[in-house]
Motif scaffolding. Structure first.
Motif, PDB file in Angstrom:
ATOM      1  N   VAL A   1      15.345 -25.266  -4.244  1.00 28.27           N
ATOM      2  CA  VAL A   1      16.264 -24.721  -5.227  1.00 28.27           C
ATOM      3  C   VAL A   1      17.671 -25.131  -4.821  1.00 28.27           C
ATOM      4  CG1 VAL A   1      17.268 -22.634  -6.234  1.00 28.27           C
ATOM      5  CG2 VAL A   1      14.802 -22.781  -5.862  1.00 28.27           C
ATOM      6  N   LEU A   2      18.441 -25.703  -5.783  1.00 20.66           N
ATOM      7  CA  LEU A   2      19.754 -26.276  -5.493  1.00 20.66           C
ATOM      8  C   LEU A   2      20.856 -25.467  -6.172  1.00 20.66           C
ATOM      9  CD1 LEU A   2      19.037 -30.083  -6.124  1.00 20.66           C
ATOM     10  CD2 LEU A   2      18.444 -28.698  -4.127  1.00 20.66           C
ATOM     11  N   ASP A   3      21.959 -25.296  -5.423  1.00 17.57           N
ATOM     12  CA  ASP A   3      23.156 -24.652  -5.958  1.00 17.57           C
ATOM     13  C   ASP A   3      24.386 -25.412  -5.471  1.00 17.57           C
ATOM     14  OD1 ASP A   3      22.470 -21.939  -7.341  1.00 17.57           O
ATOM     15  OD2 ASP A   3      21.207 -21.982  -5.534  1.00 17.57           O
ATOM     16  N   GLY A   4      25.375 -25.551  -6.351  1.00 19.77           N
ATOM     17  CA  GLY A   4      26.618 -26.233  -6.000  1.00 19.77           C
ATOM     18  C   GLY A   4      27.013 -27.208  -7.094  1.00 19.77           C
ATOM     19  N   TYR A   5      27.607 -28.327  -6.691  1.00 17.74           N
ATOM     20  CA  TYR A   5      28.035 -29.320  -7.680  1.00 17.74           C
ATOM     21  C   TYR A   5      28.134 -30.687  -7.023  1.00 17.74           C
ATOM     22  CZ  TYR A   5      32.686 -29.436  -5.572  1.00 17.74           C
ATOM     23  OH  TYR A   5      33.726 -29.610  -4.685  1.00 17.74           O
ATOM     24  N   ARG A   6      28.196 -31.702  -7.850  1.00 15.67           N
ATOM     25  CA  ARG A   6      28.492 -33.061  -7.402  1.00 15.67           C
ATOM     26  C   ARG A   6      29.596 -33.642  -8.294  1.00 15.67           C
ATOM     27  NH1 ARG A   6      26.941 -33.813  -2.360  1.00 15.67           N
ATOM     28  NH2 ARG A   6      24.742 -34.265  -2.040  1.00 15.67           N
ATOM     29  N   PRO A   7      30.577 -34.319  -7.685  1.00 11.57           N
ATOM     30  CA  PRO A   7      31.556 -35.082  -8.467  1.00 11.57           C
ATOM     31  C   PRO A   7      31.097 -36.535  -8.615  1.00 11.57           C
ATOM     32  CG  PRO A   7      32.250 -34.992  -6.186  1.00 11.57           C
ATOM     33  CD  PRO A   7      30.918 -34.278  -6.264  1.00 11.57           C
ATOM     34  N   PHE A   8      31.837 -37.313  -9.387  1.00  7.35           N
ATOM     35  CA  PHE A   8      31.588 -38.753  -9.546  1.00  7.35           C
ATOM     36  C   PHE A   8      30.141 -39.041  -9.944  1.00  7.35           C
ATOM     37  CE2 PHE A   8      35.120 -38.676  -6.359  1.00  7.35           C
ATOM     38  CZ  PHE A   8      36.115 -39.075  -7.235  1.00  7.35           C
ATOM     39  N   THR A   9      29.712 -38.419 -11.029  1.00  9.12           N
ATOM     40  CA  THR A   9      28.312 -38.505 -11.457  1.00  9.12           C
ATOM     41  C   THR A   9      28.168 -39.487 -12.622  1.00  9.12           C
ATOM     42  OG1 THR A   9      28.618 -36.617 -12.937  1.00  9.12           O
ATOM     43  CG2 THR A   9      27.841 -36.158 -10.705  1.00  9.12           C
TER      44      THR A   9
ATOM     45  N   ALA B   1      17.460 -34.945 -16.822  1.00 12.03           N
ATOM     46  CA  ALA B   1      18.812 -34.430 -17.013  1.00 12.03           C
ATOM     47  C   ALA B   1      18.813 -33.119 -17.784  1.00 12.03           C
ATOM     48  CB  ALA B   1      19.659 -35.465 -17.753  1.00 12.03           C
ATOM     49  N   SER B   2      17.687 -32.774 -18.387  1.00 12.12           N
ATOM     50  CA  SER B   2      17.572 -31.529 -19.145  1.00 12.12           C
ATOM     51  C   SER B   2      17.075 -30.359 -18.303  1.00 12.12           C
ATOM     52  CB  SER B   2      16.612 -31.731 -20.326  1.00 12.12           C
ATOM     53  OG  SER B   2      15.332 -32.142 -19.854  1.00 12.12           O
ATOM     54  N   ARG B   3      16.943 -30.546 -16.993  1.00 16.86           N
ATOM     55  CA  ARG B   3      16.401 -29.505 -16.129  1.00 16.86           C
ATOM     56  C   ARG B   3      17.235 -28.219 -16.217  1.00 16.86           C
ATOM     57  NH1 ARG B   3      13.139 -30.187 -11.743  1.00 16.86           N
ATOM     58  NH2 ARG B   3      11.950 -31.355 -13.309  1.00 16.86           N
ATOM     59  N   GLU B   4      16.545 -27.087 -16.322  1.00 13.94           N
ATOM     60  CA  GLU B   4      17.213 -25.788 -16.438  1.00 13.94           C
ATOM     61  C   GLU B   4      18.137 -25.546 -15.240  1.00 13.94           C
ATOM     62  OE1 GLU B   4      16.080 -21.029 -16.990  1.00 13.94           O
ATOM     63  OE2 GLU B   4      14.500 -22.546 -16.784  1.00 13.94           O
ATOM     64  N   GLY B   5      19.343 -25.075 -15.513  1.00 14.25           N
ATOM     65  CA  GLY B   5      20.322 -24.797 -14.467  1.00 14.25           C
ATOM     66  C   GLY B   5      21.325 -25.905 -14.249  1.00 14.25           C
ATOM     67  N   LEU B   6      21.072 -27.070 -14.813  1.00 16.69           N
ATOM     68  CA  LEU B   6      22.027 -28.186 -14.721  1.00 16.69           C
ATOM     69  C   LEU B   6      23.080 -28.040 -15.825  1.00 16.69           C
ATOM     70  CD1 LEU B   6      20.118 -31.558 -14.176  1.00 16.69           C
ATOM     71  CD2 LEU B   6      21.839 -30.559 -12.682  1.00 16.69           C
ATOM     72  N   ARG B   7      24.349 -28.161 -15.440  1.00 18.56           N
ATOM     73  CA  ARG B   7      25.419 -28.202 -16.435  1.00 18.56           C
ATOM     74  C   ARG B   7      26.236 -29.464 -16.215  1.00 18.56           C
ATOM     75  NH1 ARG B   7      27.918 -23.833 -15.385  1.00 18.56           N
ATOM     76  NH2 ARG B   7      29.972 -24.504 -14.648  1.00 18.56           N
ATOM     77  N   ILE B   8      26.111 -30.387 -17.122  1.00 18.69           N
ATOM     78  CA  ILE B   8      26.830 -31.660 -17.025  1.00 18.69           C
ATOM     79  C   ILE B   8      28.186 -31.464 -17.671  1.00 18.69           C
ATOM     80  CG2 ILE B   8      26.804 -34.090 -17.688  1.00 18.69           C
ATOM     81  CD1 ILE B   8      23.694 -33.859 -17.567  1.00 18.69           C
ATOM     82  N   GLU B   9      29.225 -31.425 -16.849  1.00 17.55           N
ATOM     83  CA  GLU B   9      30.548 -31.007 -17.299  1.00 17.55           C
ATOM     84  C   GLU B   9      31.228 -32.050 -18.195  1.00 17.55           C
ATOM     85  OE1 GLU B   9      31.367 -28.044 -16.592  1.00 17.55           O
ATOM     86  OE2 GLU B   9      30.445 -27.470 -14.689  1.00 17.55           O
ATOM     87  N   ASN B  10      30.946 -33.327 -17.940  1.00 16.27           N
ATOM     88  CA  ASN B  10      31.621 -34.412 -18.679  1.00 16.27           C
ATOM     89  C   ASN B  10      33.133 -34.199 -18.682  1.00 16.27           C
ATOM     90  OD1 ASN B  10      31.822 -36.792 -20.156  1.00 16.27           O
ATOM     91  ND2 ASN B  10      31.520 -35.782 -22.121  1.00 16.27           N
ATOM     92  N   ASP B  11      33.689 -33.935 -17.491  1.00 13.06           N
ATOM     93  CA  ASP B  11      35.115 -33.626 -17.366  1.00 13.06           C
ATOM     94  C   ASP B  11      35.899 -34.729 -16.642  1.00 13.06           C
ATOM     95  OD1 ASP B  11      34.009 -33.290 -14.871  1.00 13.06           O
ATOM     96  OD2 ASP B  11      34.857 -31.302 -14.494  1.00 13.06           O
TER      97      ASP B  11
ATOM     98  N   ARG C   1      15.703 -26.063  -9.898  1.00 11.14           N
ATOM     99  CA  ARG C   1      14.461 -26.253  -9.152  1.00 11.14           C
ATOM    100  C   ARG C   1      14.084 -27.746  -9.104  1.00 11.14           C
ATOM    101  NH1 ARG C   1      10.839 -23.155  -7.026  1.00 11.14           N
ATOM    102  NH2 ARG C   1      11.910 -21.309  -7.861  1.00 11.14           N
ATOM    103  N   VAL C   2      13.747 -28.207  -7.898  1.00 12.73           N
ATOM    104  CA  VAL C   2      13.243 -29.564  -7.687  1.00 12.73           C
ATOM    105  C   VAL C   2      11.830 -29.447  -7.148  1.00 12.73           C
ATOM    106  CG1 VAL C   2      13.538 -31.739  -6.449  1.00 12.73           C
ATOM    107  CG2 VAL C   2      15.548 -30.447  -7.204  1.00 12.73           C
TER     108      VAL C   2
END
Length: 393
Positions: free
Chosen positions: A139-147, A175-185, A205-206
């Motif tokens: 189970v993953l929590d956090g964020y990644r930049p430069f995606t 990319a549709s996995r529950e809990g993912l939010r693609i910010e496009n910022d 969840r992975v």
């Protein structure tokens, strides 16, 4: 001009056709940013997303150099599309490089069947995404930049650090996995349609079968060549941007530029100064292109060797690709800036959008410092020592 692709190759012919379509609104899309959804639809319809997948899994079985030259072709008019296309293949092939043969075969079959476009959230510097064991997966929590590519992706290559050990793991997930939010910022002044912003994970969840961790002997050289794919994609964006900027400038100079009042000529193209600058820029771009072609052929040889690639062969390839990357970036920065001197003041408008070439190259060279690559080349030339494998070499 000798930057043209050999259109007897049907994939190159399709790439040239798409380039002409992409060119129609490239400047406007650069200003707007956002998602290149129409362009993605055309890429999917073209069949060009699966050209590197082996034929036994439904792909075309093409060489890496073919995909890189297509990325270069797109970058002649749109650096963002060249970037997205080139990076797509690194993530698409993650299972082949980092997973089991069974995982690679499964991913290849499904990516062809679904005609997936791939993005990534595997930024190497950021320790901002952490995972913990949960049953048979993570189970993953956090964020990644430069995606890059995440905003239009069907599937993602991802990476995270373990909460307790800080060890890095890789996986491929939808990319549709529950809990993912693609910010496009993404707020960079260049590469405005690459979606290279943040992706946030909230209890994502992975599953165990999505994790790529096959290392039969502690890790072979072939499993360390992912940076070659990324650096090769970037250097071909540089080359394509330089070629495209030079061609666009030549056409503008022929059709619209006016001679300087003290030049003594009636046509701008008759000015010896203008001829010299174009001669110098063309020669520099041509040299960088030839080195880029050598690097692409080197990558083809690396791929052909596969798991039999030796540490020495990997080291030799890293030097060639590093040198090509450095020259490509330097030449692209020079060309995309200097063209304004020979086109004239009227060329420097937002409507023309020629500044996009420089902005796209500049922002990518900042993420890919030439200083450390050229030092590696110099160290190898002096001592014969190859750079140690890392996330960027």
């Amino acid at each position: 001009m000798s930057f043209d692709l050999d259109t007897s190759n049907p994939h190159f012919a399709k790439a040239v056709e798409l380039r002409e379509i992409f060119a129609r609104d490239a400047a406007a899309r650069d200003r707007e940013g956002g998602k290149p959804l129409e362009q993605l639809a055309r890429l999917k319809a073209s069949g060009l997303l699966n050209i590197l997948v082996p034929q036994e899994y439904g792909g075309a079985g093409e060489r890496w150099s073919t995909a890189l030259k297509i990325a270069r072709e797109f970058a002649k008019v749109d650096g963002a599309l060249g970037h997205l296309y080139g990076y797509h293949f690194g993530s698409q092939h993650a299972a082949q490089l980092r997973g089991t043969p069974e995982q690679a075969a499964d991913i290849f079959r499904r990516t062809v069947s679904g005609n997936w476009f791939w993005g990534n959230t595997a930024n190497s510097f950021s320790k901002s995404l952490f995972g913990r064991r949960d049953g048979d997966g993570y189970v993953l929590d956090g964020y990644r930049p430069f995606t890059s590519g995440s905003h239009i992706a069907d599937y993602l290559q991802i990476a995270w650090e373990d909460y307790d050990t800080n060890a890095r793991s890789f996986a491929v997930i939808p990319a549709s996995r529950e809990g993912l939010r693609i910010e496009n910022d993404w707020d960079g002044f260049g590469q405005r349609q690459t979606g290279s912003g943040r992706v946030t994970y909230t209890a994502v969840r992975v599953h165990r079968n999505e994790v790529l961790e096959y290392k039969p002997d502690g890790g072979r050289p072939y499993q360390t060549v992912t940076p070659f794919l990324q650096q090769s994609a970037l250097l071909n964006v540089f080359i394509g941007s330089a070629q495209g900027a030079l061609i666009a400038a030549r056409d503008y100079t022929r059709e619209k530029s006016r001679p300087w009042i003290h030049s003594g000529v009636e046509k701008h193209t008759d000015d010896p100064w203008i001829k010299r600058i174009y001669g110098e820029l063309y020669t520099r771009v041509k040299a960088a292109t030839l080195l880029a072609d050598e690097a692409a052929e080197t990558l083809d040889r690396v791929r052909a060797r596969g798991q039999d690639l030796t540490a020495s062969e990997r080291g030799e390839a890293s030097v060639v690709i590093a040198g090509a990357n450095v020259l490509a970036g330097e030449v692209a920065l020079e060309v995309t800036s200097k063209i304004f001197e020979v086109m004239g003041a009227r060329s420097a408008t937002i409507t023309n959008g020629y500044d996009r070439f420089w902005r796209n190259v500049r922002i990518h060279t900042l993420h890919n410092p030439a200083e450390y690559k050229i030092r590696n080349v110099g160290s190898w030339f002096l001592t014969g020592a190859h750079p140690d494998p890392s996330a960027f070499q």
